[in-house]
Write a protein that holds these residues in place. Structure first.
Motif, PDB file in Angstrom:
ATOM      1  N   ILE A  94       0.876  -1.169   0.000  1.00  0.00           N
ATOM      2  CA  ILE A  94       0.000   0.000   0.000  1.00  0.00           C
ATOM      3  C   ILE A  94       0.911   1.215   0.000  1.00  0.00           C
ATOM      4  CG2 ILE A  94      -1.816   1.245   1.203  1.00  0.00           C
ATOM      5  CD1 ILE A  94      -2.614  -1.421   2.501  1.00  0.00           C
ATOM      6  N   VAL A  95       0.998   1.890  -1.123  1.00  0.00           N
ATOM      7  CA  VAL A  95       1.946   3.001  -1.246  1.00  0.00           C
ATOM      8  C   VAL A  95       1.288   4.351  -1.001  1.00  0.00           C
ATOM      9  CG1 VAL A  95       3.448   1.723  -2.802  1.00  0.00           C
ATOM     10  CG2 VAL A  95       1.596   3.100  -3.754  1.00  0.00           C
ATOM     11  N   GLU A 144      -3.754   3.255  -3.062  1.00  0.00           N
ATOM     12  CA  GLU A 144      -2.876   2.921  -4.186  1.00  0.00           C
ATOM     13  C   GLU A 144      -2.004   1.745  -3.755  1.00  0.00           C
ATOM     14  OE1 GLU A 144      -1.769   4.154  -8.196  1.00  0.00           O
ATOM     15  OE2 GLU A 144      -3.200   5.067  -6.805  1.00  0.00           O
ATOM     16  N   ILE A 145      -1.942   0.715  -4.630  1.00  0.00           N
ATOM     17  CA  ILE A 145      -1.221  -0.513  -4.305  1.00  0.00           C
ATOM     18  C   ILE A 145      -0.246  -0.835  -5.431  1.00  0.00           C
ATOM     19  CG2 ILE A 145      -1.436  -3.009  -3.945  1.00  0.00           C
ATOM     20  CD1 ILE A 145      -4.226  -2.425  -2.755  1.00  0.00           C
ATOM     21  N   ALA A 146       1.022  -1.035  -5.089  1.00  0.00           N
ATOM     22  CA  ALA A 146       2.027  -1.486  -6.051  1.00  0.00           C
ATOM     23  C   ALA A 146       2.164  -2.995  -5.920  1.00  0.00           C
ATOM     24  CB  ALA A 146       3.372  -0.817  -5.789  1.00  0.00           C
ATOM     25  N   THR A 147       2.061  -3.703  -7.056  1.00  0.00           N
ATOM     26  CA  THR A 147       2.051  -5.159  -6.999  1.00  0.00           C
ATOM     27  C   THR A 147       2.387  -5.733  -8.370  1.00  0.00           C
ATOM     28  OG1 THR A 147       0.723  -7.082  -6.322  1.00  0.00           O
ATOM     29  CG2 THR A 147      -0.419  -5.328  -7.512  1.00  0.00           C
ATOM     30  N   LEU A 148       2.164  -7.019  -8.539  1.00  0.00           N
ATOM     31  CA  LEU A 148       2.297  -7.690  -9.829  1.00  0.00           C
ATOM     32  C   LEU A 148       0.947  -8.253 -10.228  1.00  0.00           C
ATOM     33  CD1 LEU A 148       5.560  -9.778  -9.228  1.00  0.00           C
ATOM     34  CD2 LEU A 148       5.369  -7.693 -10.562  1.00  0.00           C
ATOM     35  N   LEU A 149       0.654  -8.207 -11.536  1.00  0.00           N
ATOM     36  CA  LEU A 149      -0.545  -8.840 -12.069  1.00  0.00           C
ATOM     37  C   LEU A 149      -0.145  -9.769 -13.214  1.00  0.00           C
ATOM     38  CD1 LEU A 149      -3.339  -6.105 -12.444  1.00  0.00           C
ATOM     39  CD2 LEU A 149      -3.112  -7.840 -10.667  1.00  0.00           C
ATOM     40  N   PRO A 150      -0.922 -10.842 -13.442  1.00  0.00           N
ATOM     41  CA  PRO A 150      -0.700 -11.611 -14.664  1.00  0.00           C
ATOM     42  C   PRO A 150      -0.753 -10.682 -15.875  1.00  0.00           C
ATOM     43  CG  PRO A 150      -2.271 -12.727 -13.239  1.00  0.00           C
ATOM     44  CD  PRO A 150      -2.027 -11.381 -12.644  1.00  0.00           C
ATOM     45  N   GLY A 151       0.133 -10.888 -16.828  1.00  0.00           N
ATOM     46  CA  GLY A 151       0.248  -9.969 -17.958  1.00  0.00           C
ATOM     47  C   GLY A 151      -1.054  -9.717 -18.680  1.00  0.00           C
ATOM     48  N   VAL A 152      -1.935 -10.715 -18.735  1.00  0.00           N
ATOM     49  CA  VAL A 152      -3.186 -10.563 -19.473  1.00  0.00           C
ATOM     50  C   VAL A 152      -4.120  -9.541 -18.830  1.00  0.00           C
ATOM     51  CG1 VAL A 152      -4.417 -12.394 -18.252  1.00  0.00           C
ATOM     52  CG2 VAL A 152      -4.991 -11.905 -20.645  1.00  0.00           C
ATOM     53  N   LEU A 170     -12.021  -0.520  -8.767  1.00  0.00           N
ATOM     54  CA  LEU A 170     -10.765  -0.330  -9.493  1.00  0.00           C
ATOM     55  C   LEU A 170     -10.930   0.795 -10.501  1.00  0.00           C
ATOM     56  CD1 LEU A 170      -7.878  -1.308 -10.139  1.00  0.00           C
ATOM     57  CD2 LEU A 170      -8.900  -2.901 -11.791  1.00  0.00           C
ATOM     58  N   GLU A 171     -10.100   1.831 -10.375  1.00  0.00           N
ATOM     59  CA  GLU A 171     -10.184   2.974 -11.269  1.00  0.00           C
ATOM     60  C   GLU A 171      -9.102   2.970 -12.342  1.00  0.00           C
ATOM     61  OE1 GLU A 171     -10.163   6.497  -8.801  1.00  0.00           O
ATOM     62  OE2 GLU A 171     -12.355   6.536  -8.914  1.00  0.00           O
ATOM     63  N   ARG A 172      -7.941   2.408 -12.011  1.00  0.00           N
ATOM     64  CA  ARG A 172      -6.846   2.523 -12.973  1.00  0.00           C
ATOM     65  C   ARG A 172      -5.808   1.435 -12.698  1.00  0.00           C
ATOM     66  NH1 ARG A 172      -5.728   7.182 -11.734  1.00  0.00           N
ATOM     67  NH2 ARG A 172      -3.846   6.898 -10.477  1.00  0.00           N
ATOM     68  N   VAL A 173      -5.249   0.896 -13.790  1.00  0.00           N
ATOM     69  CA  VAL A 173      -4.100  -0.007 -13.713  1.00  0.00           C
ATOM     70  C   VAL A 173      -2.960   0.672 -14.457  1.00  0.00           C
ATOM     71  CG1 VAL A 173      -3.161  -2.282 -14.284  1.00  0.00           C
ATOM     72  CG2 VAL A 173      -5.580  -2.046 -13.654  1.00  0.00           C
ATOM     73  N   THR A 174      -1.893   1.005 -13.739  1.00  0.00           N
ATOM     74  CA  THR A 174      -0.776   1.734 -14.334  1.00  0.00           C
ATOM     75  C   THR A 174       0.456   0.843 -14.372  1.00  0.00           C
ATOM     76  OG1 THR A 174      -1.642   3.787 -13.396  1.00  0.00           O
ATOM     77  CG2 THR A 174       0.631   3.806 -14.206  1.00  0.00           C
ATOM     78  N   PHE A 181      -7.592   2.339  -6.381  1.00  0.00           N
ATOM     79  CA  PHE A 181      -8.921   1.929  -5.948  1.00  0.00           C
ATOM     80  C   PHE A 181      -9.611   3.067  -5.207  1.00  0.00           C
ATOM     81  CE2 PHE A 181      -6.575  -2.157  -5.879  1.00  0.00           C
ATOM     82  CZ  PHE A 181      -7.417  -2.947  -6.653  1.00  0.00           C
ATOM     83  N   ARG A 182     -10.939   2.982  -5.195  1.00  0.00           N
ATOM     84  CA  ARG A 182     -11.761   3.818  -4.320  1.00  0.00           C
ATOM     85  C   ARG A 182     -12.715   2.897  -3.560  1.00  0.00           C
ATOM     86  NH1 ARG A 182     -12.100   9.436  -4.895  1.00  0.00           N
ATOM     87  NH2 ARG A 182     -10.954  10.281  -6.686  1.00  0.00           N
TER      88      ARG A 182
END
Length: 628
Positions: free
Chosen positions: A521-522, A530-538, A561-565, A592-593
């Motif tokens: 949680i950054v 806001e969370i920094a993490t890893l997601l499956p590429g798809v 979920l509002e945005r994936v950066t 997220f909100r």
């Protein structure tokens, strides 16, 4: 289950689509082939590799699968779980012939013939499942029902500037697959000729037989023209073009275009003057009672258009393009139109001319008569071959073995209450309804782990239903590490109330995940996190519908979920693909909100249409959230 003579020879039929309900062309083909084999005196053991169930879930829909109906039709019914994610796209020029046939399919075939050694033949549907035939014992006749030609199939999409989302391969791959079978079944004559040039296997023509349901009669007038179809690309491209053409210049004195079938889900906003959507109809006669004639304005596709055969079997005159009636060997100009505009011209012509309408009806009847005779002759040739090859492998044991299917009535595994939620688990083969008037909404279906046993392959599954009950106090029940496929209400439909969804998330918080990772949680600010993490590429492109629940000790909160950066550095150092089938992970920041957020939440349940992820969170106090 209809009784079978103990000496009736058996055939294993393996398909990546269910035989019920018959709601799409490939299902109609499967049902027609099985009906032909049954008329020929064979017992059918149907094995459904749940490829289509997976695809429906990936697009946020309930899989239209009816195991009870299949159990009432076939000697035995088996379910092969689709553990491997089937790729719908490829960066190569085409799919490899075996990319859509995972190991679990072959493992089932090997188990089946150990349990049913007297089965005389194995028939797989589609050439991309041909690898499964390599697990068939010597002496058993092997067949492929091709349905379609897949070499170069992607080229059909180029005029529409679209990408295919179904299987296609090259000529060498298709030839390799066809050569794995003793007999190759072609649905129409042109494809039979092509296959004969690709393989030394015996190629037989087997057009599907459509029993006559209603006699032909000339309509008094043409008030409505009909189109019935599944929501595949050829249907969507073709009827989409025809809708635009039909609306151009439409006036109330012209016929109305009525459209039915699953395709209606994919045609939002098309209703208006001259066009009406009927939706999915349980009975075909409901549709044909509302259509004075049927159009097949197909602009792409191969194989054989089952919708045309069905319309003719109901005594309806048909107008279509050459592609639409390919395989029916049409002669009349109304059955060989060049495009959608030409189909419209013929419709308007016969609507205003009683003699022309009568001529069209007679031509459609003659077409159906010729086709039906050819289909029955082809069926006789196939059943004669099968009797000669596998008639001596009659069953030496009772026709139906115990494969764990049990009685058709549901067995309640239990009811669990808490947190305003009532969860009921039943064990049955009941698979079609998405809701139950007493139990509530279907929220999850359990998957059976392992392979190679009768209990694994039974279609009986534990299915979880939920409904809200404000009088139920206490914490939601903890269901533990269940292995389930979640229903679309979680992600797309949101038919359940927010409170019920949160309670369900707490109940299913421990379910087996497809992937797990750590995250930080950054930043926090008000209702934002806001969370920094890893997601499956798809999942990184952000176009996949997703739902997230932050799970805490005493509560949970649904996050929007509002945005994936995408990030240029890793947001965490541990990622686990628990299925061995997901694309490489990528570092991202998730924004997220939430209306409310538990401060002690350290587990994030990340749900998509076809996947379950879990992110274990740590706070990074050194990086406060800034900005608006």
């Amino acid at each position: 289950m209809p009784p079978d003579r103990p000496d009736k020879p058996a055939i294993l039929v393996l398909a990546p689509m269910p035989a019920a309900p018959v709601s799409a062309g490939n299902r109609r083909r499967l049902a027609a082939t099985c009906e032909a084999l049954t008329r020929g005196g064979f017992a059918i053991d149907l094995a459904y590799y749940a490829h289509e169930d997976q695809i429906y879930r990936r697009f946020g829909q309930h899989p239209p699968t009816d195991f009870r109906a299949m159990e009432a039709t076939f000697r035995n019914v088996f379910l092969i779980e689709a553990r491997t994610v089937i790729p719908l796209k490829t960066r190569a020029t085409s799919f490899g012939i075996d990319e859509w046939c995972p190991d679990e399919v072959g493992a089932f075939v090997a188990w089946y013939f150990s349990a049913y050694p007297n089965t005389g033949a194995a028939l797989v549907n589609y050439v991309f499942l041909s690898r499964a035939l390599e697990r068939v014992p010597p002496g058993v006749l092997t067949l492929i029902d091709t349905h379609d030609r897949f070499a170069g199939r992607q080229n059909q999409y180029r005029p529409f500037r679209a990408e295919p989302n179904f299987f296609y391969t090259d000529a060498a791959g298709e030839a390799q697959g066809l050569s794995r079978a003793d007999v190759v079944l072609a649905i129409q004559a042109a494809e039979a000729g092509i296959f004969a040039g690709q393989t030394d296997s015996r190629v037989l023509l087997l057009p599907p037989h459509f029993p006559a349901r209603k006699s032909f009669s000339v309509p008094d007038q043409v008030k409505r023209i009909g189109f019935l179809g599944h929501g595949n690309d050829p249907n969507l491209f073709s009827i989409g073009r025809f809708i635009r053409v039909w609306r151009d210049g439409w006036t109330p004195d012209r016929p109305e275009l009525v459209i039915a079938g699953e395709i209606c889900r994919s045609l939002p906003g098309v209703e208006g003057p001259g066009v009406r959507l009927l939706g999915y109809l349980d009975r075909l006669d409901e549709f044909y009672a509302q259509a004075d004639l049927v159009v097949a304005p197909m602009l792409m596709g191969s194989g054989l258009k089952m919708k045309v055969g069905e319309a003719l079997s109901f005594g309806r005159p048909v107008i279509g393009t050459e592609i639409g009636l390919e395989g029916f060997e049409p002669e009349a100009p109304a059955h060989r139109c060049r495009d959608a505009e030409a189909v419209k011209e013929v419709v308007l012509a016969v609507a205003d001319d009683a003699d022309a309408l009568a001529q069209l009806t007679r031509a459609s009847e003659a077409l159906f008569t010729r086709y039906a005779a050819a289909a029955l002759a082809a069926e006789a040739e196939l059943t004669g071959l099968l009797r000669a090859r596998c008639g001596d492998r009659a069953l030496a044991s009772p026709a139906r073995q115990d494969v764990g299917q049990g009685t058709p009535e549901a067995e309640r595994a239990g009811t669990f209450r808490g947190g305003g939620l009532v969860l009921t688990c039943e064990t049955s083969a009941r698979s079609l309804p998405a809701a139950d008037p007493d139990l509530g909404v279907l929220v999850a279906t359990e998957r059976r782990p392992g392979q190679g046993t009768a209990d694994v392959y039974t279609p009986r599954r534990q299915r979880w239903f939920a409904h809200a009950d404000a009088s139920v106090d206490g914490a939601p029940p903890d269901l533990g590490a269940l292995d389930v496929a979640l229903s679309p209400e979680w992600v797309r439909d949101r038919k359940l109330t927010p409170e019920t969804r949160v309670a369900l998330a707490r109940s299913f918080a421990g379910i087996q995940a497809d992937w797990e990772t750590r995250g930080r949680i950054v930043g926090r600010a008000g209702d934002r996190i806001e969370i920094a993490t890893l997601l499956p590429g798809v999942l990184v492109n952000g176009t996949h519908p997703a739902v997230a629940f932050l799970i805490a000790e005493e509560g949970a909160s649904e996050l929007r979920l509002e945005r994936v950066t995408p990030l240029h550095r890793r947001g965490t150092d541990i990622y686990a693909d628990l299925t061995g089938r997901l694309p490489a992970p990528l570092p991202v920041s998730l924004s997220f909100r939430a209306a409310s957020m538990p401060s002690d939440g350290r587990r994030l349940l990340f749900l998509t249409d076809d996947g379950i992820g879990r992110i274990f969170l740590a706070e990074d106090a050194a990086q406060p959230m800034t900005g608006p």
